[in-house]
Design an enzyme around this catalytic site. Structure first.
Site, PDB file in Angstrom:
ATOM      1  N   ASP A   1       0.849  -1.188   0.000  1.00  0.00           N
ATOM      2  CA  ASP A   1       0.000   0.000   0.000  1.00  0.00           C
ATOM      3  C   ASP A   1       0.888   1.242   0.000  1.00  0.00           C
ATOM      4  O   ASP A   1       2.110   1.127  -0.072  1.00  0.00           O
ATOM      5  CB  ASP A   1      -0.928  -0.002   1.231  1.00  0.00           C
ATOM      6  CG  ASP A   1      -0.170   0.178   2.541  1.00  0.00           C
ATOM      7  OD1 ASP A   1       1.084   0.224   2.532  1.00  0.00           O
ATOM      8  OD2 ASP A   1      -0.832   0.287   3.585  1.00  0.00           O
TER       9      ASP A   1
ATOM     10  N   ASP B   1      -3.172   4.514   2.815  1.00  0.00           N
ATOM     11  CA  ASP B   1      -3.473   4.861   4.206  1.00  0.00           C
ATOM     12  C   ASP B   1      -3.046   6.302   4.454  1.00  0.00           C
ATOM     13  O   ASP B   1      -1.924   6.689   4.118  1.00  0.00           O
ATOM     14  CB  ASP B   1      -2.689   3.969   5.193  1.00  0.00           C
ATOM     15  CG  ASP B   1      -3.181   2.534   5.202  1.00  0.00           C
ATOM     16  OD1 ASP B   1      -4.317   2.288   4.756  1.00  0.00           O
ATOM     17  OD2 ASP B   1      -2.419   1.656   5.655  1.00  0.00           O
TER      18      ASP B   1
ATOM     19  N   ASP C   1       1.528   4.773   2.269  1.00  0.00           N
ATOM     20  CA  ASP C   1       1.201   5.414   3.541  1.00  0.00           C
ATOM     21  C   ASP C   1       1.686   6.858   3.539  1.00  0.00           C
ATOM     22  O   ASP C   1       2.861   7.116   3.271  1.00  0.00           O
ATOM     23  CB  ASP C   1       1.897   4.675   4.698  1.00  0.00           C
ATOM     24  CG  ASP C   1       1.624   3.181   4.689  1.00  0.00           C
ATOM     25  OD1 ASP C   1       0.533   2.784   5.106  1.00  0.00           O
ATOM     26  OD2 ASP C   1       2.519   2.402   4.249  1.00  0.00           O
TER      27      ASP C   1
HETATM   28  P1  TTP Z   1       1.986  -1.031   6.714  1.00  0.00           P
HETATM   29  O1  TTP Z   1       1.552  -0.139   5.626  1.00  0.00           O
HETATM   30  O2  TTP Z   1       1.053  -2.129   7.069  1.00  0.00           O
HETATM   31  O3  TTP Z   1       3.381  -1.749   6.405  1.00  0.00           O
HETATM   32  P2  TTP Z   1       4.664  -1.284   5.605  1.00  0.00           P
HETATM   33  O4  TTP Z   1       4.443   0.038   4.952  1.00  0.00           O
HETATM   34  O5  TTP Z   1       5.789  -1.388   6.548  1.00  0.00           O
HETATM   35  O6  TTP Z   1       4.859  -2.407   4.522  1.00  0.00           O
HETATM   36  P3  TTP Z   1       4.010  -2.646   3.152  1.00  0.00           P
HETATM   37  O7  TTP Z   1       4.944  -2.417   2.039  1.00  0.00           O
HETATM   38  O8  TTP Z   1       3.542  -4.057   3.236  1.00  0.00           O
HETATM   39  O9  TTP Z   1       2.863  -1.681   3.154  1.00  0.00           O
HETATM   40  O10 TTP Z   1       2.248  -0.198   8.041  1.00  0.00           O
HETATM   41  C1  TTP Z   1       3.168   0.871   8.128  1.00  0.00           C
HETATM   42  C2  TTP Z   1       3.385   1.279   9.554  1.00  0.00           C
HETATM   43  O11 TTP Z   1       2.269   1.983  10.065  1.00  0.00           O
HETATM   44  C3  TTP Z   1       3.591   0.097  10.511  1.00  0.00           C
HETATM   45  O12 TTP Z   1       4.811   0.265  11.212  1.00  0.00           O
HETATM   46  C4  TTP Z   1       2.457   0.163  11.470  1.00  0.00           C
HETATM   47  C5  TTP Z   1       2.018   1.594  11.393  1.00  0.00           C
HETATM   48  N1  TTP Z   1       0.596   1.809  11.704  1.00  0.00           N
HETATM   49  C6  TTP Z   1       0.264   2.459  12.883  1.00  0.00           C
HETATM   50  O13 TTP Z   1       1.149   2.823  13.664  1.00  0.00           O
HETATM   51  N2  TTP Z   1      -1.037   2.689  13.170  1.00  0.00           N
HETATM   52  C7  TTP Z   1      -2.043   2.291  12.341  1.00  0.00           C
HETATM   53  O14 TTP Z   1      -3.217   2.526  12.644  1.00  0.00           O
HETATM   54  C8  TTP Z   1      -1.691   1.604  11.121  1.00  0.00           C
HETATM   55  C9  TTP Z   1      -2.740   1.136  10.165  1.00  0.00           C
HETATM   56  C10 TTP Z   1      -0.365   1.402  10.839  1.00  0.00           C
HETATM   57 MN    MN Z   2       2.661   0.374   3.823  1.00  0.00          MN
HETATM   58 MN    MN Z   3      -0.398   0.897   5.550  1.00  0.00          MN
END
Ligand code: TTP
Ligand code: MN
Ligand code: MN
Ligand code: MN
Length: 367
Positions: free
Chosen positions: A203, A293, A205
């Protein structure tokens, strides 16, 4: 006489280990992830964590493990992990892992949980009803799918395909355009796996806020509204802020933060992506769906949010454990609290990138 060079001891805390995105021990860490996930499905949290910890240690090594003996000074590797490594070194594979991979229940749970909005509980429920495939699930006349799961199935192909860095940037441009119409003092920062330097993610972020304190409260609502108007919003789950200034940082490791946030699926046009879309062969469409996100903290909590959302999950977990056990402090996505001095350490912060590394500077404000 010259002293013997100190042995570089690998720390038990992920946040004290320098880890690049290059993984020299993938044969082991892939196996550990299968085992960890299987324990997760069976709700055996301790063992699940043990294998994820072991994987995290091996990922930090700048060398490939070639014998179990070479791991004797490494932390977090127990009997079970070492037995699996020994098997892999000897036979090129682990029989325990192969057994799990060929297990019908495990395969089915993995398939079901790969759908956006389907967690282990729902997957287990479907499995117990005798369902084994997506068409089994979708053919059930009485099955209730929530909005998230409906979108998960609808966009399954697209959102299970990796997101590229160029696509992540294109998403950033869309958010940037939307947010600057709402407030000229917007702050937008890419976080998650891409901030750690990964080339692909599941995703995108972003932390998005504004220097006008208080205005961040409704920022995401306005952004979502704008995306909808532009026809770019395929799914949105918005969670309003429940942030309480006076609360101490949470003791729980993976506790969600209380800032306003949203989980989205956006329609990304190929024309917006430098070098084009990441998509299936023979797919004639000019767009793809992307999971996004967004989190919107008040600007004075920006640094803690960035720190918390950059990941990895094990890094975050150990950063909090390190703060608590080694510094007598409580850390979460909102704040840092010093238990000895009984005060919050608030970050007036600056984030910058230098020679490819990201730095977060906290200027301490004691309250
Ligand atoms: P992710 O997007 O799940 O994981 P990622 O970006 O490390 O890997 P990917 O390539 O699979 O997307 O989460 C990113 C970070 O955000 C993770 O350390 C957890 C944090 N997080 C929070 O702290 N609070 C929240 O509500 C959510 C959804 C994530
Ligand atoms: Mn991510
Ligand atoms: Mn995420
Ligand atoms: Mn993830």
């Amino acid at each position: 006489a010259p002293k013997a060079a100190p042995v570089n001891k690998v720390s038990q805390y992920a946040c004290q280990r320098r880890t690049t995105i290059e993984n020299n021990n993938r044969i082991f860490t892939d196996a550990f992830e299968v085992l960890a996930e299987n324990y997760e499905f069976n709700e055996i949290e301790g063992r699940c964590l043990a294998f994820r910890r072991a994987a995290s240690v091996l990922k930090s090594l700048p060398w490939a493990v070639r014998s179990v003996g070479a791991t004797q000074d490494l932390p977090c590797l127990g009997e079970h992990t070492k037995a699996v490594m020994k098997e892999i070194l000897q036979y090129g594979r682990s029989f325990e892992v192969e057994k799990i991979l060929s297990d019908e229940r495990c395969q089915t749970l993995k398939l079901f949980t790969s759908v956006f909005g389907v967690g282990p509980k729902t997957a287990e429920k479907w499995y117990r009803r005798g369902l084994r495939s997506f068409s089994d699930v979708l053919a059930q006349p009485d099955i209730h799918l929530n909005r998230m799961q409906q979108s998960g199935f609808l966009h399954y192909g697209d959102i299970s395909r990796a997101v590229s860095k160029a696509e992540a940037r294109a998403v950033g441009n869309i958010i940037d355009e939307a947010v600057h119409v709402i407030t000229p003092n917007a702050i937008l920062a890419l976080t998650g796996g891409f901030r750690r330097g990964k080339d692909f993610g599941h995703d995108v972020d972003y932390v998005v806020t504004t220097t006008e304190l208080g205005k961040e409260e409704n920022l995401l609502i306005s952004i979502i509204e704008s995306l909808k108007k532009q026809g770019l919003l395929l799914f949105s789950d918005y969670q309003a802020s429940t942030f309480d200034l006076s609360k101490l940082p949470s003791h729980r490791f993976e506790a969600m933060d209380h800032f306003a946030k949203c989980f989205l699926i956006l329609r990304l046009e190929g024309s917006r992506v430098e070098g084009g879309l990441q998509r299936a062969q023979g797919d004639g469409r000019g767009w793809r769906a992307v999971r996004v996100d967004l989190v919107s903290p008040p600007a004075d909590r920006f640094a803690f949010t960035m720190l918390g959302w950059t990941g990895s999950r094990m890094f975050e977990r150990d950063l909090r454990r390190f703060a608590r056990l080694e510094r007598r402090m409580l850390l979460d996505n909102h704040a840092l609290f010093d238990k000895t001095k009984v005060l919050f350490i608030l970050g007036c912060t600056k984030i910058f990138t230098h020679k490819g590394s990201h730095y977060t500077i906290f200027t301490l404000v004691l309250r």
